[in-house]
Design a protein around this motif. Sequence first.
Motif, short mmCIF file in Angstrom:
data_model
loop_
_atom_site.label_atom_id
_atom_site.label_comp_id
_atom_site.label_asym_id
_atom_site.label_seq_id
_atom_site.Cartn_x
_atom_site.Cartn_y
_atom_site.Cartn_z
N HIS A 15 30.05 9.78 43.40
CA HIS A 15 29.31 11.01 43.09
C HIS A 15 28.13 11.14 44.04
CE1 HIS A 15 31.36 11.85 39.31
NE2 HIS A 15 31.31 10.54 39.07
N HIS A 16 27.79 12.38 44.36
CA HIS A 16 26.57 12.64 45.13
C HIS A 16 25.44 12.86 44.14
CE1 HIS A 16 28.56 12.93 48.99
NE2 HIS A 16 29.50 13.63 48.40
N LYS A 17 24.27 12.33 44.46
CA LYS A 17 23.15 12.50 43.53
C LYS A 17 22.44 13.84 43.73
CE LYS A 17 22.26 7.70 42.51
NZ LYS A 17 22.89 6.78 43.38
N LYS A 18 22.62 14.44 44.92
CA LYS A 18 21.95 15.71 45.22
C LYS A 18 22.98 16.71 45.73
CE LYS A 18 17.69 13.98 47.33
NZ LYS A 18 17.03 13.96 48.63
N GLY A 19 22.64 17.99 45.56
CA GLY A 19 23.45 19.03 46.18
C GLY A 19 23.26 18.98 47.69
N ASP A 20 24.25 19.40 48.45
CA ASP A 20 24.16 19.37 49.92
C ASP A 20 22.96 20.19 50.41
OD1 ASP A 20 24.88 18.59 52.40
OD2 ASP A 20 26.75 19.68 52.48
N LEU A 67 22.97 38.43 51.10
CA LEU A 67 21.73 37.72 50.82
C LEU A 67 21.20 38.19 49.47
CD1 LEU A 67 19.87 37.98 54.26
CD2 LEU A 67 21.36 36.15 53.44
N SER A 68 20.92 37.25 48.54
CA SER A 68 20.34 37.63 47.24
C SER A 68 18.94 38.16 47.46
CB SER A 68 20.28 36.44 46.30
OG SER A 68 21.54 35.88 46.16
N THR A 75 10.74 34.09 55.38
CA THR A 75 9.53 33.55 54.73
C THR A 75 9.66 32.09 54.34
OG1 THR A 75 10.27 34.32 52.58
CG2 THR A 75 8.80 35.79 53.81
N TYR A 76 10.89 31.60 54.15
CA TYR A 76 11.08 30.21 53.72
C TYR A 76 11.89 29.38 54.73
CZ TYR A 76 12.16 26.20 50.78
OH TYR A 76 12.28 24.92 50.29
N LYS A 121 25.30 25.40 51.95
CA LYS A 121 24.20 24.69 52.60
C LYS A 121 22.86 25.41 52.58
CE LYS A 121 23.03 21.01 55.01
NZ LYS A 121 23.02 19.68 54.41
N ASP A 122 22.84 26.70 52.33
CA ASP A 122 21.56 27.41 52.39
C ASP A 122 20.57 26.76 51.41
OD1 ASP A 122 19.97 29.83 53.33
OD2 ASP A 122 19.79 29.95 51.14
N PRO A 123 19.37 26.39 51.89
CA PRO A 123 18.45 25.61 51.05
C PRO A 123 18.06 26.29 49.74
CG PRO A 123 17.40 26.25 53.14
CD PRO A 123 18.85 26.57 53.25
N LYS A 124 17.98 27.60 49.71
CA LYS A 124 17.63 28.32 48.47
C LYS A 124 18.86 28.93 47.80
CE LYS A 124 13.03 28.36 48.06
NZ LYS A 124 12.34 27.92 46.85
N GLN A 125 20.03 28.59 48.27
CA GLN A 125 21.28 29.15 47.72
C GLN A 125 21.22 30.68 47.70
OE1 GLN A 125 24.06 26.64 46.28
NE2 GLN A 125 23.02 26.35 48.23
N ASN A 126 20.73 31.21 48.81
CA ASN A 126 20.47 32.65 48.92
C ASN A 126 21.64 33.40 49.55
OD1 ASN A 126 18.73 34.96 48.83
ND2 ASN A 126 18.36 34.70 51.03
N ILE A 127 22.58 32.67 50.16
CA ILE A 127 23.69 33.33 50.85
C ILE A 127 24.93 33.24 49.96
CG2 ILE A 127 25.18 33.35 52.89
CD1 ILE A 127 22.89 31.99 54.42
#
Length: 143
Positions: A15-20, A67-68, A75-76, A121-127
């Motif tokens: 198991h991975h402990k974190k999301g990608d 893009l959400s 900005t991020y 992979k998008d860090p904010k899960q925005n895509i």
Amino acid sequence: MWLASFKFNLPWTLHHKKGDHETLIDINKAKPINYPKPDGIYTFDKLNSISLSNIGHDANQPCHLKLSNQEIPITYNYPKYNSPEQRYCPAGVYEIIKEGDSVKLQINSQNCIHCKTCDIKDPKQNINWVPPEGGSGPIYSKM
Ligand code: SF4
């Protein structure tokens, strides 16, 4: 799955402990990687690789990469990670355009090879990758 054909199962699951998307390193902590130039025999540049993937898209279809939040890329993602979408996308779909003091994200959706990496992979899960219109994608009949 292939182990099941031998009637054998491993007693554990990795198991991975974190999301990608949670594994990115801040730009000021990351070291640049100098990749060797493609030799055109065993390794290829992005544009040639897109051509080899044999993807077809209907002209003038709406962008299938949603893009959400339109602001997050600049900005991020840009200040924190130097826009990782420029690097993790294998087809160079995401481009940062600088004009004077302004910075904007350009999405060249017609180059997309539908790997769905950006959605993961998008860090904010925005895509949000959605299927392109009109059955666009790999042209299997010509492979
Ligand atoms: S799905 Fe996303 S990461 Fe993959 S090629 Fe298309 S835009 Fe790039």
